[in-house]
Design an enzyme around this catalytic site. Sequence first.
Site, short mmCIF file in Angstrom:
data_model
loop_
_atom_site.label_atom_id
_atom_site.label_comp_id
_atom_site.label_asym_id
_atom_site.label_seq_id
_atom_site.Cartn_x
_atom_site.Cartn_y
_atom_site.Cartn_z
N GLY A 222 108.51 6.13 11.13
CA GLY A 222 107.12 6.55 11.65
C GLY A 222 107.63 7.35 12.82
N PRO A 264 114.92 5.56 9.85
CA PRO A 264 114.30 6.79 10.14
C PRO A 264 114.83 7.79 9.16
CG PRO A 264 116.34 6.22 11.35
CD PRO A 264 115.97 4.99 10.74
N GLY A 265 113.72 8.70 8.82
CA GLY A 265 114.27 9.65 8.12
C GLY A 265 114.01 10.89 8.75
N ARG A 302 106.04 21.76 2.61
CA ARG A 302 105.25 21.02 3.53
C ARG A 302 103.89 21.73 3.93
NH1 ARG A 302 106.55 19.38 7.88
NH2 ARG A 302 106.04 17.05 7.59
N CYS A 332 102.68 32.98 -6.94
CA CYS A 332 101.61 33.47 -7.57
C CYS A 332 100.36 32.48 -7.39
CB CYS A 332 101.67 34.26 -8.76
SG CYS A 332 102.86 35.73 -8.60
#
Length: 412
Positions: A222, A264-265, A302, A332
């Site tokens: 987080g 942690p990422g 994202r 497209c």
Amino acid sequence: MFQPLTNEQLVAVANDFGTPVYVYHAEQIAERYNKLTDAFKGHPTKFFYACKALTNINILKYIKQLGGLLDCVSINEVKLGLLAGFAPDQILFTPNCVDFKEITDCVDLGVRINIDNISVLERFGNQYGSSYPVCIRINPHIVAGGNYKISTGHIDSKFGISIHQLRHIERIVKTTGLHVKGLHMHTGSEIKDIDVFIQGLDIMFGIAEHFNELEFIDLGSGFKVPYKDDEKETDVYLLGKRVAEAAQQFEKDYGKTFEIWFEPGKYLVSECGFLVVKANVIKHTTATVFVGVNSGFNHLIRPMFYDSYHRISNISNPQGAQRIYTVVGNICETDTFAWDRVLNEVREGDFLAFHNAGAYGFEMSSNFNSRLKPAEVMIEKGQARLIRKADVFEDLLRGQTLPASLKGGEAE
Ligand SMILES: *Cc1c(COP(=O)(O)O)cnc(C)c1O
């Protein structure tokens, strides 16, 4: 002293390896990792890199060499981790809604297991009893995180075993003899507010008293990283200090020492990554000026998926006059990276760099529109090296069975 990548270095990668291309800066990962370990030196703390953010085996190896451990959400991530050199007990498997076979396979591999459902806990207890220790993922029902899609602690979340099912957990543990070595929570991504972590820790301490063999409490992740210029990252030094204080107090009450774990990422790999693309066309319409680039949400999803903001720099013309653009991809359907973005004047052929593209960038890419996935390049000690080739046309057909008429070129 840590030196960020320069525009010239990114342009050189674009010229040498082609675009679009993902570029990762190794020393940036080291800088993040060292900052975390420094911030938490007040209490024994371990960091399990949540590798779903970026699983290139070279990145896994690099994080291993820094001293990091690994958090995996699928059996294949576990296999990648083992291949990268992590020992089984350096890997934590935190799955959700997986086939039970994936969990038994992980037992066979010897990795640490985090269980997040009552029915799975019961089945695991019946099968393994006291022979294989577990960690239990609790849903503390704290609402936190940057976006509903990345918030996992709320009441409707599918993650974790509800804190209100504590009695049920205890019954299973008592009946089956399971050894519960850890409690885990992960309430979501991008938590700015340190109080959310501390609130979570207090809740975990409250539950911890119901288990007498705990060796660690895992607070998940987080950690927020800044995407916009005016955003701030989680103050890890303040968090480290407050976690250490709370942990030491709890150890006194609990009568035993234990470790704090994190997963942690984004924090480790978001800022190390850039997606470098080329401006194919500049298109003036009655309402806006579009920059159409040689990439799209098939490479970086994202912005379209989470409404996320990624800084963009025109690395080919950093001194150009500032103008307002809408930056779009070549897929497209609506495929917008950024609306009304002030960029140094963009000319057709210029290279643009999307920042914060290391986490959930390449990893969420696809071949939509039959487009090829980009290459990945890692810059370490000033040297750029290819760590994944770009797709080629044949990759689009890989695994497909060819109609007989296309095999061996024989006539139909
Ligand atoms: C995704 C995930 C993380 C990492 O989250 P970030 O926001 O990338 O730091 C950590 N733990 C678990 C269990 C996860 O699923």
